[in-house]
Design an enzyme around this catalytic site. Structure first.
Site, PDB file in Angstrom:
ATOM      1  N   CYS A 134      49.627  28.955  33.994  1.00 41.18           N
ATOM      2  CA  CYS A 134      50.785  28.375  33.295  1.00 41.18           C
ATOM      3  C   CYS A 134      50.536  27.908  31.866  1.00 41.18           C
ATOM      4  O   CYS A 134      51.159  28.399  30.928  1.00 41.18           O
ATOM      5  CB  CYS A 134      51.336  27.184  34.070  1.00 41.18           C
ATOM      6  N   HIS A 149      53.777  23.530  29.272  1.00 38.48           N
ATOM      7  CA  HIS A 149      53.114  22.885  30.395  1.00 38.48           C
ATOM      8  C   HIS A 149      53.012  21.404  30.050  1.00 38.48           C
ATOM      9  O   HIS A 149      52.476  21.057  29.003  1.00 38.48           O
ATOM     10  CB  HIS A 149      51.727  23.475  30.642  1.00 38.48           C
TER      11      HIS A 149
END
Ligand SMILES: *[C@@H]1O[C@H](CO)[C@@H](O)[C@H](O)[C@H]1NC(C)=O
Ligand SMILES: *[C@@H]1O[C@H](CO)[C@@H](O)[C@H](O)[C@H]1NC(C)=O
Ligand SMILES: *[C@@H]1O[C@H](CO)[C@@H](O)[C@H](O)[C@H]1NC(C)=O
Ligand SMILES: *[C@@H]1O[C@H](CO)[C@@H](O)[C@H](O)[C@H]1NC(C)=O
Ligand SMILES: *[C@@H]1O[C@H](CO)[C@@H](O)[C@H](O)[C@H]1NC(C)=O
Ligand SMILES: *[C@@H]1O[C@H](CO)[C@@H](O)[C@H](O)[C@H]1NC(C)=O
Length: 559
Positions: free
Chosen positions: A75, A129
């Site tokens: 991610c 993130h």
């Protein structure tokens, strides 16, 4: 070699010369939707199991990129790479532990660029993130006009929320829930959708265009989803991955031991040996069922957003982007989760919709309730087969929204001024012309702490990285080299080859038959060793492939 370089250079010039027209076009709002850990398990990507009518409907009116790849299948690094249009080797983010503006370079992000052009920019859910990788603010105020929104119910995602067979609550992987019984009677993606709808309404009467990014948390684990979506995928109709075993010639460094899946209480109960033990088949089927159910649940949230565009009168001047940060292995190669260079982990959906082409009077994206209506397959709009990368998203969205496309970054540089390491992919090949461009490559990478699977192999901290797997995907092959890497100097040692993988697309689309041969490779190393340092890794690997396959042809010819 000269010819290769020239061809590439020519292509760059060709693309660059077509940019300026963009500047004169009208600016459009942008609805930028991201899923988390979504591979191309969607109806519009030909998945026979997935029920994703709302995304399919978007695909039916837009451009669908069939071969889009993430730069690193995890991610934080993937999102920072996509949103800055710089590769992980430029952001120097391979884990979750640094903020590029101070750690690497003060690069401009996609939303920041729109903000600088007069857009009102907003973030809902997981776009950057969260945490250190975005300075605990989702890069506010640089990227966003207002602070980013996070759904409050996400706090429960890591707590004991899943009812086990013993009737007690656990931190499980499989976590289909009765939403009414959840704290607040809601779930994170439901809350994010509501906030996004509220923000859309608030922009209706504003003169400035907006850029609204909505990052859904699903189908990321845990599969904490409304239980009714499971009924779409009866267990007796689920199948295993077609290649559920670890391939014989898979280098140990390439294998990701799916530690985050193992950690869940329901998986721990299965007592699976680390790192190579396999998940019992009945549990594999349930993981696949839950993943698909999570996709349908997320698709419904996408549908709610898209139908609102029409209701709010925004459909005519809002473009839509749909993508994901990377894929997820569902048992292929005996692996689960992301954390690898395989197609199942790196390939992502990528769809662009630009208003203007629809028949007048039709409601653009009527909500399709997958739980109540039967789902028909919908023909995709313009299908684009070119190989593209997530670093291409920034220049392509800029162009499609009517902004100037950032210039190409200098080849190997950490230039801080606005530039892109991707390309504007908005142009389709002229009618009848193939999109199979031999020059097209997608470049991904994945770090490892050791040659054999360790507890931290899936996600090593920067200081622990010893090997970097660089992976070149072309039409014909995926070629990966695992090379020595120094985390203090960020130097890659091209002479320090830990392992190699070569999969030929035509014979082996699932990437199970590694035909990389060490002894052939030593010979090629000798040939490419004299290349100047300035010849980048992508070019080096293309040349090596060329030599490798030339060698294969001659030895086959002899036999
Ligand atoms: C980074 O760039 C932004 C503008 O893009 C500027 O406001 C900020 O001061 C810069 N920060 C650093 C640390 O250079
Ligand atoms: C990151 O956040 C800290 C604490 O809020 C702040 O002091 C610092 O200026 C931020 N960094 C940048 C580059 O804006
Ligand atoms: C969900 O929970 C509510 C409240 O406990 C209950 O009334 C309802 O019947 C449950 N629904 C299902 C499908 O179990
Ligand atoms: C788990 O597996 C190990 C060896 O694979 C075995 O020794 C142990 O008894 C097992 N534990 C349970 C609870 O089944
Ligand atoms: C690169 O790797 C080779 C082969 O392992 C080794 O001999 C050499 O010392 C390494 N170079 C550096 C700069 O570490
Ligand atoms: C690798 O190549 C060498 C020399 O070309 C050959 O002798 C050997 O059989 C090959 N190994 C495999 C596994 O194909």
């Amino acid at each position: 070699m000269g010819i290769f370089v020239l061809k590439w250079f020519f292509l760059l010039v060709l693309h660059a010369s077509t940019y300026p027209a963009a500047a004169r076009r009208e600016r459009k709002n942008v609805l930028f939707i991201m899923a988390d850990d979504l591979r191309t398990s969607l109806g519009c990507y030909g998945d026979p199991v997935a029920k994703s009518p709302n995304i399919d409907q978007l695909a039916s009116r837009g451009q669908v990129f069939l071969n889009a790849f993430a730069q690193q299948a995890v991610c934080g690094p993937s999102r920072v790479s996509m949103l800055t249009s710089r590769r992980p080797d430029t952001t120097r983010l391979y884990d979750f532990n640094s903020y590029w503006r101070v750690h690497s370079g003060n690069y401009t992000t996609l939303p920041q660029y729109f903000k600088s052009q007069g857009y009102f920019t907003m973030s809902v859910g997981k776009v950057f993130h969260p945490g250190i990788a975005s300075n605990n603010t989702d890069d506010y105020p640089y990227s966003w006009s207002i602070p980013a929104y996070h759904p409050p119910s996400f706090t429960y995602e890591k707590q004991k929320m899943c009812k086990g067979e013993d009737g007690k609550l656990h931190i499980n992987l499989l976590c289909a829930v009765n939403v009414t019984e959840q704290p607040g009677g809601t779930l994170p993606d439901l809350e994010s959708t509501e906030e996004a709808l509220r923000l859309l309404k608030s922009r209706v009467n504003d003169d400035d265009p907006f850029f609204l990014a909505v990052g859904f948390h699903k189908p990321h684990i845990p599969f904490r989803i409304p239980q009714e979506y499971l009924t779409l995928y009866p267990l007796d109709q689920m199948t295993l991955a077609s290649d559920p075993d670890i391939p014989e010639r898979l280098p140990t460094v390439a294998y990701n031991p799916w530690t985050d899946v193992r950690m869940r209480e329901d998986v721990q109960k299965l007592n699976i040996s680390f790192p190579y033990g396999s998940i019992p088949k009945d549990f594999q089927l349930r993981i696949r069922q839950h993943y698909y159910a999570a996709v349908s649940y997320m698709d419904a949230q996408v549908g709610r957003l898209l139908s609102a565009l029409e209701d709010l009168g925004l459909a005519d001047n809002t473009m839509v982007v749909f993508t994901s940060d990377h894929g997820w292995s569902l048992g292929e190669h005996g692996e689960w989760a992301k954390y690898s260079n395989f197609d199942v982990a790196t390939r992502v959906p990528l769809i662009f919709f630009v208003p203007g082409g629809n028949e007048a009077g039709t409601s653009t994206f009527p909500f399709i309730d997958v739980l109540r209506e039967s789902v028909h397959s919908i023909k995709s709009g313009k299908v684009r087969s070119r190989l593209v990368e997530l670093v291409d998203v920034f220049p392509t969205v800029s162009y499609l929204a009517g902004l100037k496309v950032p210039v190409q970054c200098p080849d190997i540089s950490f230039q801080v001024e606005l530039c892109t390491e991707g390309e504007n992919r908005a142009y389709a090949a002229p009618q009848g012309q193939s999109e199979r461009t031999p020059e097209d490559v997608a470049f991904s990478q994945y770090p490892r702490p050791a040659d054999t699977p360790q507890e931290n192999s899936d996600l090593p901290d920067l200081k622990d990285i010893k090997i970097m797997g660089y992976s070149l995907r072309t039409w014909d092959y995926r070629y990966t080299l695992w090379l020595g890497f120094n985390p203090k100097t960020f130097q890659v040692n091209v002479s320090d080859v830990h392992a190699g993988e070569l999969y030929m697309s035509a014979d082996d689309p699932g990437q199970d038959k590694n035909i990389f041969n060490n002894s052939d490779y030593s010979e090629i190393m000798r040939k490419t060793a004299s290349l100047p340092q300035t010849v980048g890794l992508q070019m080096r690997m293309k040349l090596q492939f060329h030599y490798l396959t030339a060698g294969m042809k001659t030895s086959r010819g002899k036999a």
